[in-house]
Write a protein that holds these residues in place. Structure first.
Motif, PDB file in Angstrom:
ATOM      1  N   PHE A 188      31.023  48.690  12.085  1.00  0.00           N
ATOM      2  CA  PHE A 188      32.271  48.013  11.743  1.00  0.00           C
ATOM      3  C   PHE A 188      33.334  49.015  11.317  1.00  0.00           C
ATOM      4  O   PHE A 188      34.505  48.870  11.636  1.00  0.00           O
ATOM      5  CB  PHE A 188      32.032  46.996  10.619  1.00  0.00           C
ATOM      6  CG  PHE A 188      31.383  45.725  11.092  1.00  0.00           C
ATOM      7  CD1 PHE A 188      31.926  44.991  12.143  1.00  0.00           C
ATOM      8  CD2 PHE A 188      30.235  45.240  10.473  1.00  0.00           C
ATOM      9  CE1 PHE A 188      31.346  43.799  12.564  1.00  0.00           C
ATOM     10  CE2 PHE A 188      29.645  44.054  10.890  1.00  0.00           C
ATOM     11  CZ  PHE A 188      30.191  43.334  11.939  1.00  0.00           C
ATOM     12  N   SER A 189      32.900  50.053  10.581  1.00  0.00           N
ATOM     13  CA  SER A 189      33.882  51.000  10.048  1.00  0.00           C
ATOM     14  C   SER A 189      34.584  51.782  11.161  1.00  0.00           C
ATOM     15  O   SER A 189      35.629  52.380  10.933  1.00  0.00           O
ATOM     16  CB  SER A 189      33.199  51.984   9.097  1.00  0.00           C
ATOM     17  OG  SER A 189      32.209  52.712   9.803  1.00  0.00           O
ATOM     18  N   GLU A 190      34.024  51.770  12.359  1.00  0.00           N
ATOM     19  CA  GLU A 190      34.653  52.524  13.448  1.00  0.00           C
ATOM     20  C   GLU A 190      35.621  51.677  14.278  1.00  0.00           C
ATOM     21  O   GLU A 190      36.335  52.193  15.134  1.00  0.00           O
ATOM     22  CB  GLU A 190      33.561  53.091  14.378  1.00  0.00           C
ATOM     23  CG  GLU A 190      32.735  54.183  13.723  1.00  0.00           C
ATOM     24  CD  GLU A 190      31.424  54.465  14.464  1.00  0.00           C
ATOM     25  OE1 GLU A 190      30.593  55.191  13.907  1.00  0.00           O
ATOM     26  OE2 GLU A 190      31.235  53.947  15.592  1.00  0.00           O
ATOM     27  N   VAL A 191      35.627  50.381  14.022  1.00  0.00           N
ATOM     28  CA  VAL A 191      36.527  49.500  14.776  1.00  0.00           C
ATOM     29  C   VAL A 191      37.932  49.645  14.201  1.00  0.00           C
ATOM     30  O   VAL A 191      38.103  49.607  12.985  1.00  0.00           O
ATOM     31  CB  VAL A 191      36.065  48.029  14.639  1.00  0.00           C
ATOM     32  CG1 VAL A 191      37.068  47.079  15.284  1.00  0.00           C
ATOM     33  CG2 VAL A 191      34.677  47.842  15.237  1.00  0.00           C
ATOM     34  N   VAL A 192      38.914  49.829  15.058  1.00  0.00           N
ATOM     35  CA  VAL A 192      40.272  49.956  14.525  1.00  0.00           C
ATOM     36  C   VAL A 192      41.119  48.731  14.859  1.00  0.00           C
ATOM     37  O   VAL A 192      40.878  48.030  15.849  1.00  0.00           O
ATOM     38  CB  VAL A 192      40.997  51.230  15.031  1.00  0.00           C
ATOM     39  CG1 VAL A 192      40.265  52.481  14.598  1.00  0.00           C
ATOM     40  CG2 VAL A 192      41.166  51.199  16.540  1.00  0.00           C
ATOM     41  N   GLY A 193      42.078  48.482  13.984  1.00  0.00           N
ATOM     42  CA  GLY A 193      43.077  47.445  14.244  1.00  0.00           C
ATOM     43  C   GLY A 193      42.610  46.005  14.082  1.00  0.00           C
ATOM     44  O   GLY A 193      43.370  45.084  14.357  1.00  0.00           O
ATOM     45  N   GLN A 194      41.369  45.799  13.673  1.00  0.00           N
ATOM     46  CA  GLN A 194      40.869  44.417  13.553  1.00  0.00           C
ATOM     47  C   GLN A 194      40.276  44.185  12.168  1.00  0.00           C
ATOM     48  O   GLN A 194      39.269  43.484  12.033  1.00  0.00           O
ATOM     49  CB  GLN A 194      39.806  44.126  14.641  1.00  0.00           C
ATOM     50  CG  GLN A 194      40.173  44.548  16.042  1.00  0.00           C
ATOM     51  CD  GLN A 194      41.351  43.770  16.620  1.00  0.00           C
ATOM     52  OE1 GLN A 194      41.904  42.883  15.969  1.00  0.00           O
ATOM     53  NE2 GLN A 194      41.741  44.107  17.828  1.00  0.00           N
ATOM     54  N   ASP A 195      40.908  44.762  11.160  1.00  0.00           N
ATOM     55  CA  ASP A 195      40.367  44.680   9.803  1.00  0.00           C
ATOM     56  C   ASP A 195      40.167  43.246   9.332  1.00  0.00           C
ATOM     57  O   ASP A 195      39.223  42.954   8.593  1.00  0.00           O
ATOM     58  CB  ASP A 195      41.294  45.407   8.815  1.00  0.00           C
ATOM     59  CG  ASP A 195      41.294  46.904   9.072  1.00  0.00           C
ATOM     60  OD1 ASP A 195      40.487  47.347   9.920  1.00  0.00           O
ATOM     61  OD2 ASP A 195      42.093  47.615   8.447  1.00  0.00           O
TER      62      ASP A 195
END
Ligand SMILES: Nc1ncnc2c1ncn2[C@@H]1O[C@H](COP(=O)(O)OP(=O)(O)O)[C@@H](O)[C@H]1O
Ligand SMILES: [Mg+2]
Ligand SMILES: [Zn+2]
Length: 425
Positions: free
Chosen positions: A19-26
């Motif tokens: 999850f921590s590597e996903v960007v823009g979808q906090d």
């Protein structure tokens, strides 16, 4: 990179595993992690968003988190080391079943799922069905799916992904939790690509990365695949010119050169720029659109000193734009944009594209040379301060009362005899 036969495309190598590597979808990541922590994970989720924004990625991370063996219950962040996490990553998990809704859209396909849901997972906590492009299912298939969604066995989870939620029946929609993924804005793409280029040791100029991010057009996957193509094309070090050439865009140098020619009212150089665009095999419509973008950017920089997310450009190029903008008034810029937008439909209707482009740049010079009402009033004010001319001006007209454009033109003609003014020239 080029000597390796098993080059893995960037979008695959850079698929977020946590999850921590996903960007823009906090907004989604946080909600999902909290649901896991609070043990309130639903049975059906629908991820909605345009291509390449993280739907499949998030569904797989969530599957890993739910089935991760690093703990005896689901974890908010998968360990990525255990057998389950690795199997899901490799697509070999028997308990995480990925189905492409576009090619498995019939009732028979869904019946197969229905027949297997009741069977307990092989080696995991949950049996997870990830159905991509779920909107492609037939009406009958949706009905069959609905039955399963109404009373799924406790060990079953459904994660759906779609680019087109309108096509999903309300009966299905009401049984799942919906998450709307954000389109990747340019800043996010640009920052991510810069970070990635650095980690990969890729030499790409900030302008090149900015252009790749623009080409991504809201999709991380598209941006990464453009980056792949650019690397294959440009090799060792990538410039904005490589990106422009690859995508058939008009590169910055020509646009800046053209802008200078227009500002100097240099007809010959302006026409040569058009020649270069055509020789380079660029798409004429793209060229007009690049020009529209260029004049739009100059306008933005004129009205604000802090363009923030309004400008999708590197700071270096922004400085260049600012300089270019000094040669135009806002009125001239907006008139130029207007003119170019009117050219677009004409362009697609004719084979004589070069002529249309030439005409367009000549009109831009005309707009640049045209005297705007603002300039006239400025001149008038200056004149009022001088005595002789001010007298003459009083004799000829009452300038302050004239507010219509026709009045301005008539007045300007008097003040600037010989200049070519008016709408139809
Ligand atoms: N939010 C994101 N953060 C980081 N990379 C992303 C994101 N979304 C997409 N990507 C990149 O694009 C690729 C495709 O993403 P994917 O999740 O399959 O998109 P889709 O929304 O079409 O299912 C990923 O492998 C990854 O490299
Ligand atoms: Mg997908
Ligand atoms: Zn794990």
């Amino acid at each position: 990179m080029s000597e390796s036969n098993n080059y893995q495309v960037l979008a695959r190598r850079w698929r977020p595993q946590r999850f921590s590597e996903v960007v823009g979808q906090d907004h989604i990541v946080t909600t999902l992690k909290n649901a896991i922590i609070q043990k309130r994970v639903g049975q059906g989720y629908l991820f909605i968003g345009t291509r390449g924004t993280g739907k499949t990625t998030i569904a797989r991370i969530l599957a890993k988190a739910l089935n991760c063996q690093s703990s005896d219950s689901p974890v908010p962040e998968p360990c990525c080391e255990c057998a389950s996490c690795q199997a899901i990553r490799d697509g070999s998990s028997l308990d995480v079943i990925e189905i492409d809704g576009a090619s498995n859209r019939t009732i028979d396909n869904i019946r197969q799922i229905r027949d297997t849901v009741s069977i307990a997972p092989v080696s995991s906590r949950f049996k997870i069905y990830i159905i991509d492009e779920v909107h492609m299912l037939t009406k009958e298939a949706f009905n069959a799916l609905l039955k399963t969604l109404e009373e799924p066995p406790a060990h079953v989870k459904f994660f759906f992904a779609t680019t087109d939620p309108q096509k999903i029946p309300p009966t299905i929609l009401s049984r799942v939790q919906k998450f709307e993924l954000h389109r990747m804005d340019w800043n996010t793409l640009n920052a991510y690509l810069s970070m990635m280029a650095e980690k990969e040791g890729l030499k790409a100029s900030p302008d090149a990365i900015a252009a790749v991010a623009r080409a991504g057009n809201g999709s991380m996957r598209d941006a990464l695949s453009v980056f792949d193509q650019v690397l294959a094309w440009g090799g060792e070090s990538v410039t904005e010119k490589d990106v422009a050439a690859l995508l058939g865009l008009t590169n910055r140098e020509i646009i800046i050169e053209l802008s200078d020619a227009i500002a100097r009212k240099d007809h010959e150089s302006a026409l040569r720029c058009v020649g270069k665009v055509m020789e380079g095999g660029r798409d004429p419509e793209q060229f007009i659109l690049s020009l529209v973008q260029f004049f739009r950017n100059l306008t933005v920089l004129k009205v604000t000193s802090d363009p923030g997310s309004l400008l999708e450009e590197s700071p270096e190029y922004m400085a260049e734009l600012k300089k270019a903008g000094e040669k135009y008034t806002i009125g001239q810029l907006t008139a130029a944009i207007d003119e170019l937008l009117q050219i677009l439909p004409k362009l697609s209707a004719t084979e004589a594209k070069q002529t249309v482009l030439e005409l367009a740049v000549l009109k831009l010079i005309h707009i640049r040379a045209r005297i705007s009402p603002d300039m006239i009033f400025a001149k008038l004010e200056a004149l009022e301060k001088g005595s002789v001319l001010a007298e003459k001006e009083k004799e000829n007209s009452e300038p302050k009362k004239k507010e219509t454009p026709e009045g301005d033109v008539a007045l300007a003609k008097q003040l600037f005899p010989g200049s070519r003014l008016g709408k139809n020239q």
